[in-house]
Design an enzyme around this catalytic site. Structure first.
Site, PDB file in Angstrom:
ATOM      1  N   GLY A   1       0.852  -1.186   0.000  1.00 52.33           N
ATOM      2  CA  GLY A   1       0.000   0.000   0.000  1.00 52.33           C
ATOM      3  C   GLY A   1       0.887   1.236   0.000  1.00 52.33           C
ATOM      4  O   GLY A   1       1.854   1.309   0.761  1.00 52.33           O
TER       5      GLY A   1
ATOM      6  N   GLN B   1      -1.256   5.239  -8.905  1.00 52.26           N
ATOM      7  CA  GLN B   1      -2.101   4.272  -9.619  1.00 52.26           C
ATOM      8  C   GLN B   1      -3.507   4.778  -9.903  1.00 52.26           C
ATOM      9  O   GLN B   1      -4.186   4.265 -10.801  1.00 52.26           O
ATOM     10  CB  GLN B   1      -2.204   2.960  -8.824  1.00 52.26           C
TER      11      GLN B   1
ATOM     12  N   ASP C   1       7.537   4.592  -4.148  1.00 56.62           N
ATOM     13  CA  ASP C   1       7.165   4.900  -2.762  1.00 56.62           C
ATOM     14  C   ASP C   1       8.412   5.184  -1.928  1.00 56.62           C
ATOM     15  O   ASP C   1       8.427   6.089  -1.088  1.00 56.62           O
ATOM     16  CB  ASP C   1       6.392   3.730  -2.139  1.00 56.62           C
TER      17      ASP C   1
END
Length: 324
Positions: free
Chosen positions: A48, A172, A257
């Site tokens: 995530g 995304q 990330d």
């Protein structure tokens, strides 16, 4: 500097296809694709974008605040993040939905095909940033990462209404967003993050030129894959930062990330944009050398040795003063 990171919290199911996706695609049949890939292995990992970014920031000692929604199955994941320096007190726990799932297949050329099940993430729209700010004594920056689209819009509008600086990072979610939503999410941002492909898609969907978008944000940060990152600011020459040398290229999942985690940590330390980008690129290198987005170990001595090799002694001295 107190930085909150809003974004998805998920479990990653990562698979490897030994061939090339491109070899399986028939050019004149792309409108009716029906493919199945026999993969070599399956790894289940924590993931995530919100959690990944916070994990990296926690490793660098900058105490990020994770804002997102998860299911009742989050207890073990929460304990992991807590142990690695992440404030998870503002994570909303759903009473009815599981934590989100990301399923991704990577081919031999490191191209990826992924799917995302939202699950509890859909409840992130119910989180109010004011409560987060009140709990921690105020927020200096909010990164609005890929999440429930309604949550992203709510957090952006709340930041604008409360004059909280924010960074826009569609990632995304850009594929499903309309031009109107993207315009709302980026207008007034202090930082706009994207990769090169997303940069073009943002311009196409908004109808705004590169110059027009740059005029609406403080800084535009574009990751360039193996070529590093470019940072653009109005009235200033672009800053180009290359990647640190890799020991191996294992898995690209979570590399973006990690860059954001390093970059935001640099901002929290108060270093300049170039130095912050260098920290981001170094952390991204650690992730691409590891299978999984949160499986790397940050050894201060080894990190600094490689950082100095890539960016020089002056950069190393400045970062070493902050890296705990």
């Amino acid at each position: 500097m107190r930085i909150a990171v809003t974004g998805s919290i998920a479990t990653d199911h990562l698979m490897t296809f030994p061939g090339r996706f491109a070899d399986q695609l028939v050019a004149d049949q792309l409108h009716t694709v029906s493919l199945s890939f026999l993969v070599d292995n399956l790894d289940v990992r924590r993931g995530g974008v919100g959690a990944n970014i916070c994990f990296g920031m926690g490793q660098l000692g900058t105490g990020p605040i994770l804002v997102g929604a998860a299911g009742s199955d989050f207890d073990e994941y929460r304990a992991w993040l807590d142990r690695h320096g992440v404030d998870t007190e503002s994570v909303r726990i759903s009473e009815v939905l599981h934590t989100a799932r990301f399923v991704c297949t990577t081919d031999a050329d490191h191209n990826q095909i992924g799917s995302f099940y939202t699950g509890a993430m859909s409840e992130a729209r119910q989180i109010e940033l004011k409560k987060v700010a009140d709990r921690v004594g105020g927020l200096d920056l909010v990164l609005i990462g890929a999440d429930d689209p309604e949550a992203m819009l709510r957090h952006t509008e709340e930041c604008k209404a409360r004059s909280i600086p924010f960074a826009a990072d569609f990632s995304q979610q850009i594929a499903r967003m309309s031009g109107d939503d993207i315009r709302t999410l980026l207008d007034g941002a202090t930082y706009l993050f994207s990769n090169e492909y997303e940069k073009g898609l943002i311009e196409s969907k908004t109808g705004w030129t590169d110059a027009e978008i740059l005029a609406k944000v403080g800084h535009r940060v574009t990751t360039l894959g193996s070529r590093g990152v470019r940072i653009e600011s109005v009235g200033a020459e672009p800053i180009l930062v290359g990647c640190a040398e890799e020991d191996a290229k294992v898995d690209p999942t979570g590399v973006g990330d990690a860059f954001r985690a390093g970059f935001l940590s640099g901002l929290a330390w108060g270093v300049g944009l170039e130095r912050a980008a260098q920290v981001g690129c170094m952390l991204a290198t650690l992730v691409i050398e590891t299978l999984g987005t949160q499986e790397y170990t940050l050894s201060r001595a080894r990190f600094m040795e490689r950082f100095v090799k890539a960016y020089g002694d002056k950069a190393g001295d400045e970062v070493a003063a902050h890296l705990g």
